[in-house]
Scaffold this motif. Structure first.
Motif, mmCIF file in Angstrom:
data_model
loop_
_atom_site.group_PDB
_atom_site.id
_atom_site.type_symbol
_atom_site.label_atom_id
_atom_site.label_comp_id
_atom_site.label_asym_id
_atom_site.label_seq_id
_atom_site.Cartn_x
_atom_site.Cartn_y
_atom_site.Cartn_z
ATOM 1 N N VAL A 165 0.758 -1.232 0.042
ATOM 2 C CA VAL A 165 -0.148 0.095 -0.184
ATOM 3 C C VAL A 165 1.047 1.411 -0.001
ATOM 4 O O VAL A 165 1.806 1.393 0.812
ATOM 5 N N PHE A 166 0.573 2.033 -1.077
ATOM 6 C CA PHE A 166 1.496 3.333 -1.173
ATOM 7 C C PHE A 166 0.758 4.556 -0.533
ATOM 8 O O PHE A 166 -0.651 4.524 -0.725
ATOM 9 N N SER A 167 1.317 5.312 0.391
ATOM 10 C CA SER A 167 0.762 6.399 0.887
ATOM 11 C C SER A 167 1.763 7.533 1.423
ATOM 12 O O SER A 167 3.055 7.356 0.911
ATOM 13 N N GLU A 168 1.515 8.488 2.035
ATOM 14 C CA GLU A 168 2.173 9.736 2.323
ATOM 15 C C GLU A 168 3.367 9.326 3.062
ATOM 16 O O GLU A 168 4.546 9.707 2.965
ATOM 17 N N SER A 169 2.976 8.248 3.883
ATOM 18 C CA SER A 169 4.108 7.618 5.066
ATOM 19 C C SER A 169 5.189 6.739 3.963
ATOM 20 O O SER A 169 6.191 6.649 4.866
ATOM 21 N N THR A 170 4.687 6.302 2.846
ATOM 22 C CA THR A 170 5.736 5.448 2.338
ATOM 23 C C THR A 170 6.906 6.506 1.932
ATOM 24 O O THR A 170 8.048 6.278 1.880
ATOM 25 N N VAL A 171 6.335 7.745 1.239
ATOM 26 C CA VAL A 171 7.262 8.518 1.026
ATOM 27 C C VAL A 171 8.094 9.343 2.108
ATOM 28 O O VAL A 171 9.339 9.334 1.836
ATOM 29 N N PHE A 172 7.269 9.435 3.099
ATOM 30 C CA PHE A 172 8.248 10.073 4.310
ATOM 31 C C PHE A 172 9.289 9.024 4.865
ATOM 32 O O PHE A 172 10.323 9.353 5.180
ATOM 33 N N ALA A 173 8.682 7.795 4.912
ATOM 34 C CA ALA A 173 9.863 6.876 5.145
ATOM 35 C C ALA A 173 11.048 6.583 4.372
ATOM 36 O O ALA A 173 12.252 6.509 4.967
ATOM 37 N N TYR A 174 10.728 6.947 3.152
ATOM 38 C CA TYR A 174 11.837 6.891 2.300
ATOM 39 C C TYR A 174 12.873 8.107 2.586
ATOM 40 O O TYR A 174 14.050 8.066 2.529
ATOM 41 N N LEU A 175 12.289 9.223 2.505
ATOM 42 C CA LEU A 175 12.926 10.445 2.453
ATOM 43 C C LEU A 175 13.685 10.355 3.979
ATOM 44 O O LEU A 175 15.000 10.683 4.060
ATOM 45 N N VAL A 176 13.457 9.973 5.158
ATOM 46 C CA VAL A 176 13.913 9.918 6.317
ATOM 47 C C VAL A 176 15.188 8.749 6.242
ATOM 48 O O VAL A 176 16.312 9.007 6.564
ATOM 49 N N SER A 177 14.671 7.525 5.681
ATOM 50 C CA SER A 177 15.930 6.642 5.439
ATOM 51 C C SER A 177 16.908 7.291 4.424
ATOM 52 O O SER A 177 18.115 6.587 4.866
ATOM 53 N N HIS A 178 16.653 7.904 3.533
ATOM 54 C CA HIS A 178 17.909 8.351 2.551
ATOM 55 C C HIS A 178 18.538 9.601 3.027
ATOM 56 O O HIS A 178 19.250 10.393 1.900
ATOM 57 N N ARG A 179 17.823 10.358 4.040
ATOM 58 C CA ARG A 179 18.381 11.679 4.559
ATOM 59 C C ARG A 179 18.030 12.682 3.517
ATOM 60 O O ARG A 179 19.125 13.363 3.248
ATOM 61 N N THR A 180 17.124 12.955 2.875
ATOM 62 C CA THR A 180 16.936 13.573 1.824
ATOM 63 C C THR A 180 15.479 14.212 1.973
ATOM 64 O O THR A 180 14.834 13.737 2.552
ATOM 65 N N ASP A 181 15.562 15.497 1.217
ATOM 66 C CA ASP A 181 13.812 16.215 1.208
ATOM 67 C C ASP A 181 13.413 16.245 -0.248
ATOM 68 O O ASP A 181 12.633 16.976 -0.357
ATOM 69 N N THR A 182 14.252 15.417 -0.965
ATOM 70 C CA THR A 182 13.658 15.332 -2.380
ATOM 71 C C THR A 182 13.131 14.244 -3.046
ATOM 72 O O THR A 182 13.997 13.133 -2.709
ATOM 73 N N VAL A 183 12.263 13.997 -3.673
ATOM 74 C CA VAL A 183 11.726 12.607 -4.365
ATOM 75 C C VAL A 183 12.416 12.894 -5.864
ATOM 76 O O VAL A 183 11.924 13.577 -6.451
ATOM 77 N N PRO A 184 13.348 11.966 -6.274
ATOM 78 C CA PRO A 184 14.035 11.845 -7.370
ATOM 79 C C PRO A 184 12.562 11.627 -8.674
ATOM 80 O O PRO A 184 11.632 10.906 -8.263
ATOM 81 N N GLU A 185 12.515 12.557 -9.749
ATOM 82 C CA GLU A 185 11.626 12.597 -10.817
ATOM 83 C C GLU A 185 11.442 11.198 -11.424
ATOM 84 O O GLU A 185 10.317 10.653 -11.819
ATOM 85 N N ASP A 186 12.491 10.421 -11.238
ATOM 86 C CA ASP A 186 12.353 8.991 -11.846
ATOM 87 C C ASP A 186 12.334 7.818 -11.008
ATOM 88 O O ASP A 186 12.411 6.555 -11.314
#
Length: 231
Positions: free
Chosen positions: A137-158
């Motif tokens: 299940v994809f949600s805003e928390s999915t993206v948040f967890a990714y950003l925290v894990s990768h220590r970034t505040d940007t979602v790569p376009e690809d």
């Protein structure tokens, strides 16, 4: 058939239907048991009244060939309604969002466009499918967890959803869960499971409906708490 005779007949049918549907002993206490079921709580007082009237009619002699009381039409309507509810229950598949109308993503879809569509449609959760089966299940928390894990505040376009697979089931809240149900599950049964989870301190955000309720089966539809509350 008089109204009283119809009342007694409907009452008997309701007893038999409830006994059969819920696997009760045929001991004459079916209506009493219905009164104590959560799904009939709003009709509890009326059911109790019907039970009292039935006992009065059943256990007292006729006076000059007539019954002592005559049930009202609303009482008959109540019994008809409950009889229909038990013998022809609403299924989850009747009120869910069928797979044809579900906004779902695949592991190869890009994250950025998915987020944009979710924002525009007001969606908080999106199922991710692989060969028709739920992969997460994809949600805003999915993206948040990714950003925290990768220590970034940007979602790569690809960035693809498959690259977030380890975060796909990251709940918005710790108490949030997803459940699977059989396509033949009744709406009442789903409501009972939802309430049971609530009393355990958990919130079911989404029911996934599959043929037999298995996780390894193709998704047929999605049921949300709003679908349950709206019916």
């Amino acid at each position: 058939m008089t109204r009283t005779e119809e009342f007694l007949d409907l009452y008997k049918q309701l007893e038999q239907a409830a006994t059969s549907a819920y696997g009760w002993e045929p001991d004459g206490r079916a209506i009493y048991r219905l009164e104590r079921m959560a799904q009939f709580e709003s009709r509890r007082t009326e059911l109790s009244y019907c039970r009292e009237v039935r006992n009065l009619l059943q256990h007292n002699c006729l006076i000059d060939g007539e019954y002592a009381v005559e049930p009202s039409e609303p009482m008959l309507a109540l019994l008809r309604s409950l009889l229909l509810q038990i013998t022809q229950p609403v299924l989850c598949m009747d009120v869910c969002t069928p797979i044809e109308r579900v906004y779902a993503r695949s592991l190869s879809d890009r994250v950025a466009p998915t987020m944009l569509t979710m924002f525009r449609r007001g969606l908080s959760h999106v199922p991710v499918l692989s060969q028709g089966k739920v992969a997460g299940v994809f949600s805003e928390s999915t993206v948040f967890a990714y950003l925290v894990s990768h220590r970034t505040d940007t979602v790569p376009e690809d960035l693809r959803i498959g690259q977030l697979q380890e975060f796909l089931n990251a709940p918005t809240r710790r108490s949030e869960v997803y459940r699977y149900l059989s396509a033949q599950t009744t709406l009442v049964q789903a409501e009972a499971e939802f309430e049971a989870a609530f009393h355990q301190g958990k919130r079911i955000s989404m029911f996934f409906l599959t043929k037999n309720g298995g996780k390894d089966e193709r998704l047929l539809g999605i049921l949300t708490p709003y679908d349950i509350l709206g019916n």
